[in-house]
Design a protein around this motif. Structure first.
Motif, PDB file in Angstrom:
ATOM      1  N   LEU A   1       0.640  -1.168  -0.858  1.00  0.00           N
ATOM      2  CA  LEU A   1      -0.166  -0.167  -0.051  1.00  0.00           C
ATOM      3  C   LEU A   1       0.522   1.332   0.069  1.00  0.00           C
ATOM      4  O   LEU A   1       2.032   1.216   1.280  1.00  0.00           O
ATOM      5  CB  LEU A   1      -0.759  -0.189   0.791  1.00  0.00           C
ATOM      6  N   THR A   2       0.454   1.783  -0.945  1.00  0.00           N
ATOM      7  CA  THR A   2       1.254   3.700  -1.050  1.00  0.00           C
ATOM      8  C   THR A   2       0.906   4.222  -0.030  1.00  0.00           C
ATOM      9  O   THR A   2      -0.825   4.296  -0.014  1.00  0.00           O
ATOM     10  CB  THR A   2       1.408   3.971  -2.310  1.00  0.00           C
ATOM     11  N   PRO A   3       1.307   5.322   0.363  1.00  0.00           N
ATOM     12  CA  PRO A   3       0.395   6.996   1.069  1.00  0.00           C
ATOM     13  C   PRO A   3      -0.765   7.244   0.381  1.00  0.00           C
ATOM     14  O   PRO A   3      -1.932   7.362   0.589  1.00  0.00           O
ATOM     15  CB  PRO A   3       1.479   7.923   1.450  1.00  0.00           C
ATOM     16  N   ARG A   4      -0.267   7.136  -1.075  1.00  0.00           N
ATOM     17  CA  ARG A   4      -2.047   7.734  -2.077  1.00  0.00           C
ATOM     18  C   ARG A   4      -3.483   6.206  -1.970  1.00  0.00           C
ATOM     19  O   ARG A   4      -4.051   7.696  -1.873  1.00  0.00           O
ATOM     20  CB  ARG A   4      -1.063   7.560  -3.630  1.00  0.00           C
ATOM     21  N   GLY A   5      -3.252   5.279  -1.538  1.00  0.00           N
ATOM     22  CA  GLY A   5      -4.795   4.667  -0.677  1.00  0.00           C
ATOM     23  C   GLY A   5      -4.692   5.271   0.459  1.00  0.00           C
ATOM     24  O   GLY A   5      -5.055   3.626   1.087  1.00  0.00           O
ATOM     25  N   ASP A   6      -5.623   6.436  -0.707  1.00  0.00           N
ATOM     26  CA  ASP A   6      -6.348   6.645   1.305  1.00  0.00           C
ATOM     27  C   ASP A   6      -7.704   6.052   1.685  1.00  0.00           C
ATOM     28  O   ASP A   6      -8.522   6.428   3.260  1.00  0.00           O
ATOM     29  CB  ASP A   6      -6.269   8.559   1.612  1.00  0.00           C
ATOM     30  N   CYS A   7      -7.913   5.392   0.604  1.00  0.00           N
ATOM     31  CA  CYS A   7      -9.663   4.553   1.225  1.00  0.00           C
ATOM     32  C   CYS A   7      -9.028   2.600   2.106  1.00  0.00           C
ATOM     33  O   CYS A   7     -10.210   2.811   2.400  1.00  0.00           O
ATOM     34  CB  CYS A   7     -10.018   4.808  -0.301  1.00  0.00           C
ATOM     35  N   ILE A   8      -7.682   2.147   1.600  1.00  0.00           N
ATOM     36  CA  ILE A   8      -7.463   1.189   1.346  1.00  0.00           C
ATOM     37  C   ILE A   8      -7.254   1.127   2.612  1.00  0.00           C
ATOM     38  O   ILE A   8      -6.501   1.550   4.079  1.00  0.00           O
ATOM     39  CB  ILE A   8      -6.430   0.787   1.089  1.00  0.00           C
ATOM     40  N   ILE A   9      -8.347   0.008   3.933  1.00  0.00           N
ATOM     41  CA  ILE A   9      -7.881   0.007   5.261  1.00  0.00           C
ATOM     42  C   ILE A   9      -7.077  -1.274   4.945  1.00  0.00           C
ATOM     43  O   ILE A   9      -6.788  -1.659   6.760  1.00  0.00           O
ATOM     44  CB  ILE A   9      -9.024   0.169   5.850  1.00  0.00           C
ATOM     45  N   GLY A  10      -6.971  -2.060   5.028  1.00  0.00           N
ATOM     46  CA  GLY A  10      -7.051  -3.637   4.572  1.00  0.00           C
ATOM     47  C   GLY A  10      -5.948  -4.424   3.497  1.00  0.00           C
ATOM     48  O   GLY A  10      -6.503  -3.893   1.809  1.00  0.00           O
ATOM     49  N   VAL A  11      -5.312  -4.801   3.113  1.00  0.00           N
ATOM     50  CA  VAL A  11      -4.001  -5.607   2.244  1.00  0.00           C
ATOM     51  C   VAL A  11      -3.983  -7.071   2.367  1.00  0.00           C
ATOM     52  O   VAL A  11      -4.510  -7.630   3.668  1.00  0.00           O
ATOM     53  CB  VAL A  11      -2.568  -4.960   2.145  1.00  0.00           C
ATOM     54  N   SER A  12      -3.506  -7.636   1.964  1.00  0.00           N
ATOM     55  CA  SER A  12      -3.469  -9.182   1.325  1.00  0.00           C
ATOM     56  C   SER A  12      -4.563  -9.905   1.775  1.00  0.00           C
ATOM     57  O   SER A  12      -4.125 -10.811   2.654  1.00  0.00           O
ATOM     58  CB  SER A  12      -2.247  -9.750   2.789  1.00  0.00           C
ATOM     59  N   SER A  13      -6.251  -9.529   2.251  1.00  0.00           N
ATOM     60  CA  SER A  13      -7.222  -9.924   1.712  1.00  0.00           C
ATOM     61  C   SER A  13      -7.334 -11.370   0.990  1.00  0.00           C
ATOM     62  O   SER A  13      -6.667 -11.817   0.088  1.00  0.00           O
ATOM     63  CB  SER A  13      -8.080  -9.176   1.476  1.00  0.00           C
ATOM     64  N   GLU A  14      -7.943 -11.984   2.568  1.00  0.00           N
ATOM     65  CA  GLU A  14      -8.498 -13.359   1.285  1.00  0.00           C
ATOM     66  C   GLU A  14      -9.557 -13.482   0.865  1.00  0.00           C
ATOM     67  O   GLU A  14      -9.403 -14.822  -0.136  1.00  0.00           O
ATOM     68  CB  GLU A  14      -8.719 -14.432   2.657  1.00  0.00           C
ATOM     69  N   ALA A  15     -10.480 -12.367   0.472  1.00  0.00           N
ATOM     70  CA  ALA A  15     -11.595 -11.980  -0.203  1.00  0.00           C
ATOM     71  C   ALA A  15     -11.378 -11.150  -1.104  1.00  0.00           C
ATOM     72  O   ALA A  15     -11.032  -9.730  -0.760  1.00  0.00           O
ATOM     73  CB  ALA A  15     -12.246 -12.784   0.681  1.00  0.00           C
ATOM     74  N   SER A  16     -11.706 -11.016  -2.088  1.00  0.00           N
ATOM     75  CA  SER A  16     -12.538 -10.575  -3.450  1.00  0.00           C
ATOM     76  C   SER A  16     -13.367  -9.902  -3.830  1.00  0.00           C
ATOM     77  O   SER A  16     -14.712 -11.429  -3.432  1.00  0.00           O
ATOM     78  CB  SER A  16     -11.702 -10.425  -4.444  1.00  0.00           C
ATOM     79  N   ALA A  17     -14.102  -9.285  -4.091  1.00  0.00           N
ATOM     80  CA  ALA A  17     -15.675  -9.132  -4.571  1.00  0.00           C
ATOM     81  C   ALA A  17     -16.094 -10.988  -5.384  1.00  0.00           C
ATOM     82  O   ALA A  17     -16.798 -10.973  -4.694  1.00  0.00           O
ATOM     83  CB  ALA A  17     -15.441  -8.356  -5.940  1.00  0.00           C
ATOM     84  N   SER A  18     -15.284 -10.615  -6.226  1.00  0.00           N
ATOM     85  CA  SER A  18     -15.533 -12.253  -7.479  1.00  0.00           C
ATOM     86  C   SER A  18     -15.706 -13.672  -6.197  1.00  0.00           C
ATOM     87  O   SER A  18     -16.195 -15.011  -6.409  1.00  0.00           O
ATOM     88  CB  SER A  18     -14.468 -12.372  -8.075  1.00  0.00           C
ATOM     89  N   SER A  19     -15.184 -13.861  -5.017  1.00  0.00           N
ATOM     90  CA  SER A  19     -15.150 -14.865  -4.273  1.00  0.00           C
ATOM     91  C   SER A  19     -16.038 -14.474  -3.646  1.00  0.00           C
ATOM     92  O   SER A  19     -15.764 -15.713  -2.427  1.00  0.00           O
ATOM     93  CB  SER A  19     -13.239 -15.002  -3.970  1.00  0.00           C
ATOM     94  N   LEU A  20     -17.236 -13.193  -3.493  1.00  0.00           N
ATOM     95  CA  LEU A  20     -17.952 -13.709  -1.783  1.00  0.00           C
ATOM     96  C   LEU A  20     -18.993 -14.882  -2.965  1.00  0.00           C
ATOM     97  O   LEU A  20     -19.236 -15.226  -4.078  1.00  0.00           O
ATOM     98  CB  LEU A  20     -18.705 -12.604  -2.337  1.00  0.00           C
TER      99      LEU A  20
END
Length: 155
Positions: free
Chosen positions: A35-54
């Motif tokens: 995550l770079t400092p520009r990603g000010d909406c991102i609260i979590g990285v290395s997620s186990e899930a994405s939208a397509s895995s719901l």
């Protein structure tokens, strides 16, 4: 009076030193590990899930405009909740990220619209924990909105 049974989808992500949660219209959780400092909406990285895995039951519920979507974000014993709306345009097809939006904009990573919170609105102690790299637990479900002449939806 009625009794509702609900299902929850749970997954984990990691906080990151660059979590600032300053964005005023979105919250994002990504499978990316950095995550770079520009990603000010991102609260979590290395997620186990994405939208397509719901799971399908959840994706179907997110598409119903008569459903409220509830996301609970927790780090250890501290949680914050975000509530918004389903939308028939939601495809939940993105394989890298999940986005919660205050607006009505929909694209492949969107899982809810017209949310009551963006990253900037989240509990600041929760944000501090995520900026230390603590684990993020995400719980998602949906509920039918109360409709009819005697009730008003206030979300």
């Amino acid at each position: 009076m009625s009794e509702l049974a609900s299902r929850w989808f749970h997954f984990r992500a990691k906080g990151h030193v660059n979590v600032t949660a300053r964005h005023r219209t979105t919250i994002e959780i990504t499978k990316e590990g950095t995550l770079t400092p520009r990603g000010d909406c991102i609260i979590g990285v290395s997620s186990e899930a994405s939208a397509s895995s719901l799971p399908d039951w959840l994706r179907n519920g997110l598409r119903d405009p008569n459903n409220a979507v509830l996301v609970v974000l927790c780090s250890s014993d501290l949680c914050d909740a975000v509530i918004g709306h389903g939308d028939p345009r939601i495809t939940a097809s993105n394989n890298m990220k999940i986005i919660i939006r205050k607006s009505d904009y929909v694209e492949g990573s969107t899982i809810m619209v017209r949310s009551n919170k963006a990253a900037a609105d989240l509990n600041r102690e929760l944000v501090s924990r995520l900026a230390r790299g603590d684990d993020l637990h995400v719980y998602i479900t949906y509920l039918p909105l109360i409709t009819g002449n005697s009730h008003k939806n206030n979300i």
